[in-house]
Design an enzyme around this catalytic site. Structure first.
Site, PDB file in Angstrom:
ATOM      1  N   PHE A   1      -1.458   8.384   9.927  1.00  0.00           N
ATOM      2  CA  PHE A   1      -0.724   7.451  10.937  1.00  0.00           C
ATOM      3  C   PHE A   1       0.615   7.951  11.355  1.00  0.00           C
ATOM      4  O   PHE A   1       0.749   8.003  12.624  1.00  0.00           O
ATOM      5  CB  PHE A   1      -0.803   6.046  10.669  1.00  0.00           C
ATOM      6  CG  PHE A   1      -2.164   5.536  10.343  1.00  0.00           C
ATOM      7  CD1 PHE A   1      -3.357   5.695  11.115  1.00  0.00           C
ATOM      8  CD2 PHE A   1      -2.191   4.448   9.138  1.00  0.00           C
ATOM      9  CE1 PHE A   1      -4.531   5.223  10.609  1.00  0.00           C
ATOM     10  CE2 PHE A   1      -3.602   4.319   8.810  1.00  0.00           C
ATOM     11  CZ  PHE A   1      -4.688   4.547   9.536  1.00  0.00           C
TER      12      PHE A   1
ATOM     13  N   GLU B   1       3.167   2.593  14.688  1.00  0.00           N
ATOM     14  CA  GLU B   1       3.745   3.614  13.911  1.00  0.00           C
ATOM     15  C   GLU B   1       4.570   4.357  15.234  1.00  0.00           C
ATOM     16  O   GLU B   1       5.476   5.085  14.628  1.00  0.00           O
ATOM     17  CB  GLU B   1       2.651   4.748  13.378  1.00  0.00           C
ATOM     18  CG  GLU B   1       1.965   4.195  12.094  1.00  0.00           C
ATOM     19  CD  GLU B   1       0.684   3.197  12.541  1.00  0.00           C
ATOM     20  OE1 GLU B   1       0.342   3.238  13.887  1.00  0.00           O
ATOM     21  OE2 GLU B   1       0.235   2.420  11.765  1.00  0.00           O
TER      22      GLU B   1
ATOM     23  N   SER C   1       0.772  -1.021  -0.006  1.00  0.00           N
ATOM     24  CA  SER C   1      -0.051   0.067  -0.127  1.00  0.00           C
ATOM     25  C   SER C   1       1.066   1.173  -0.002  1.00  0.00           C
ATOM     26  O   SER C   1       0.445   2.345  -0.425  1.00  0.00           O
ATOM     27  CB  SER C   1      -0.884  -0.108   1.331  1.00  0.00           C
ATOM     28  OG  SER C   1      -1.843  -1.203   1.239  1.00  0.00           O
TER      29      SER C   1
ATOM     30  N   ARG D   1       0.309   7.309  -4.904  1.00  0.00           N
ATOM     31  CA  ARG D   1       0.829   5.951  -5.109  1.00  0.00           C
ATOM     32  C   ARG D   1      -0.104   5.572  -6.556  1.00  0.00           C
ATOM     33  O   ARG D   1      -0.678   6.232  -6.986  1.00  0.00           O
ATOM     34  CB  ARG D   1       0.691   5.132  -4.218  1.00  0.00           C
ATOM     35  CG  ARG D   1      -0.903   5.284  -3.710  1.00  0.00           C
ATOM     36  CD  ARG D   1      -1.138   4.125  -2.469  1.00  0.00           C
ATOM     37  NE  ARG D   1      -2.640   3.967  -2.163  1.00  0.00           N
ATOM     38  CZ  ARG D   1      -3.364   3.036  -1.754  1.00  0.00           C
ATOM     39  NH1 ARG D   1      -2.580   2.282  -0.951  1.00  0.00           N
ATOM     40  NH2 ARG D   1      -4.447   3.170  -1.636  1.00  0.00           N
TER      41      ARG D   1
END
Lengths: 322, 282
Positions: free
Chosen positions: A88, A63, A42, A171
């Site tokens: 995050f 994280e 991802s 992305r």
């Protein structure tokens, strides 16, 4: 309107430019390490993982730990690229980023994937205040690239840049707006893409595409727009922004982000102290967004080219009589 | 040059010296997190003077063991060790927490040599240690990483993210110590937030755990020797059962003294007790 030689002028896209850029960086530099938080595919770090498994660390969906593990490596001389969705890295790990990354000027590159309203998962995944949170940290460099060409060029530039960086990352299918033969990304450098006399449109990130369209629509209405693209929000290229703003006397900012704390605020801070003039910000206005497609959300929350055009007309209308 | 590691009797004597110094500094500089420093000083003395290969003459040498103090509030305990070992001029101790002094109330990286990390915000340093240990292994370096934690900071969720990661990555080059003095800011840990059984938690996370009286030097040394010799692929943990304010009777077990201001009378009482208790250790 003359098209800048820096632009391709097409609707081309590139598939996964970050994945490729990170692999090339790994080939060029042995000190680069990559950290992930259970989002390998991802966040497009799976290519690096396959190629350089000894320099890849998946810390799981954790994280806060991820950021501080990266700092531990950076203090030892590594150049960590740290990945998760932008929400995050910035919301969940904010104190770690503040205390261990920013406070120590650690050489950590935070890569927050899926900017603003381009996430399909709704407000838990829409990074709409990440630029604001990161921009307020002393010494943090903050970057919101527009396209595949900038992504390909900024990855090695970030590794060369000493100090902490937060970068928004797109992305999968990413637009290719800049011509890689003529465009040169540099940290902290804005680019002037049009020099109309009536109003300056300032964009960051994916809003460049809408800003380009808006300048064409404004031209059809007889309004000559300048266009400045600001991929580095901090440090801000005040010189390029002020040069264009002073020439036109009115400004519109366009960001895929809340208008508070991001590009609009950054430009307002410069203009209010150096050259006060009408400023109309385009972006999310003090609201969380619902889940939806980017097209739907950009329209619903006022981030399309039409909204930029309307803001430009308002800004021009607010200019003092000559 | 890395100094010769101290023997157990030498460590006991050293810890007594440092206890007296802690009381002196806390008194003369108007206050300190003294009770915590007194609980943890035996564990920290054993680590710094015997187990961690540290070089006061070359504090940043790449092959040094990393000594990371997580609860920044234990700063004074680290400062007296570093001053005693020659990392900086011991007279600096009398400037502790003065405006402009490098000896800040909580440890901050970059202030004085030997302070490797910033620990004022609790629960973050084990993660830094995991990063350093991973980096050392990736580069084929054989130095070790030591992390000193408090029991209060075990409340922070990030500690357990790091605990899982250390075991998952098999970081046998990482050794952590928890100073379990049973207190946190608002009172006994059993009342505020019970994290016991501490040792079992780390065992369940995959660590190689020892538990002992953390104010009993030979027990501490034995436990750390075992962890050093164990080999394998697990991170090492010593749960040290300590007494907050150890060595000062009016502090031991008291709910007060999260932050201690020591007047002259209190200082004299504390030092008198320590001299009495120290006569058989030299």
């Amino acid at each position: 309107m003359a098209r800048s030689h820096l632009l391709l002028g097409t609707t081309a896209t590139v598939q996964g430019p970050y994945r490729e850029a990170l692999i090339r960086l790994g080939e060029a530099r042995g000190d680069v390490v990559v950290l992930g938080a259970d989002l390998g595919n991802s966040t497009e770090i799976d290519g690096f993982r396959a190629r350089f498994p000894e320099r890849f660390f998946n810390v799981g969906a954790a994280e806060q730990n991820e950021v501080d593990v990266a700092v531990g490596m950076a203090l030892e001389g590594a150049v960590p690229f740290v990945h998760s969705f932008g929400v995050f890295l910035t919301r969940r790990a904010y104190e770690q980023v503040c205390v261990q990354v920013a406070m120590h000027e650690a050489n950590v590159k935070l890569v927050g994937v899926i900017p603003g309203l381009t996430s399909r998962l709704g407000p838990t995944h829409q990074a709409i205040e990440d630029l604001s949170l990161m921009r307020t940290l002393p010494g943090m460099t903050v970057i919101d690239p527009a396209d595949a060409t900038e992504i390909a060029q900024l990855v090695p530039a970030l590794a060369d840049h000493q100090g902490p960086v937060y970068v928004r990352m797109m992305r999968r299918e990413v637009p290719a707006l800049f011509d890689p033969r003529t465009y040169r990304f540099a940290v902290g450098k804005a680019v002037s893409l049009a020099d109309g006399p009536d109003v300056t449109v300032i964009s960051c990130g994916v809003m460049l595409a809408n800003a380009l369209e808006a300048t064409r629509e404004l031209a059809d209405r007889g309004i000559g727009a300048s266009l400045v693209h600001v991929s580095t929000l901090k440090p801000l290229d005040e010189k390029t922004i002020l040069e264009s703003a002073r020439r036109t006397g009115a400004v519109v900012t366009a960001e895929n982000h809340l208008v508070v704390g991001g590009l609009g605020s950054a430009v307002a801070e410069v203009l209010s102290s150096r050259s006060p003039m009408p400023l109309e910000p385009v972006g999310l206005d003090d609201t969380f967004a619902v889940p939806g497609t980017p097209e739907y959300l950009f329209d619903r929350y006022g981030l399309t080219s039409r909204h930029i055009v309307d803001a430009a007309i308002r800004a021009v209308g607010r200019k003092p009589e000559p | 040059m890395v100094p010769t590691p101290l023997t157990t009797p030498e460590l006991e004597h050293k810890a007594s010296e440092l206890r007296r110094l802690l009381v002196e500094v806390a008194h003369r500089t108007g206050g300190a997190y003294l009770a915590q420093a007194l609980s943890g000083i035996d564990l920290m003395t054993a680590l710094h003077y015997r187990f961690a290969r540290c070089d006061p003459g070359d504090p940043d040498r790449p092959d040094r063991d990393r000594f990371l103090l997580s609860p920044g509030h234990y700063a004074l305990a680290l400062y007296v060790i570093l001053a005693d070992r020659g990392y900086f001029d011991p007279d600096l101790l009398w400037t502790f927490k003065d405006n402009g002094s490098p000896l800040e109330l909580a440890t901050h990286r970059g202030t004085v040599p030997g302070v490797e990390v910033s620990g004022g915000s609790l629960g973050q340093v084990l993660s830094l240690g995991v990063g350093m240990a991973l980096h050392a292994r990736m580069r084929g370096r054989d130095h070790r990483v030591f992390v000193v934690m408090s029991d209060g900071e075990q409340d922070e969720g990030q500690v357990w993210e790091a605990a899982a990661a250390a075991a998952h990555f098999g970081l046998s080059n990482l050794t952590a110590v928890v100073d379990c003095n049973g207190f946190q800011v608002d009172g006994p840990t059993s009342e505020v937030m019970n994290m016991e059984p501490m040792g079992d938690k780390y065992r369940a996370f995959g660590w190689d755990v020892r538990e002992c009286d953390g104010n009993h030097m030979s027990a501490v040394v034995d436990a750390l020797e075992e962890l050093s010799a164990k080999g394998g692929d697990r991170p090492g943990m010593l749960v040290g059962r300590t007494v907050r304010g150890k060595g000062v009777s009016y502090m031991e077990g008291s709910r007060d003294f999260h932050y201690a201001r020591i007047d002259a009378d209190m200082k004299d009482r504390a030092l008198d007790e320590m001299f009495e208790g120290d006569t058989d250790t030299v």
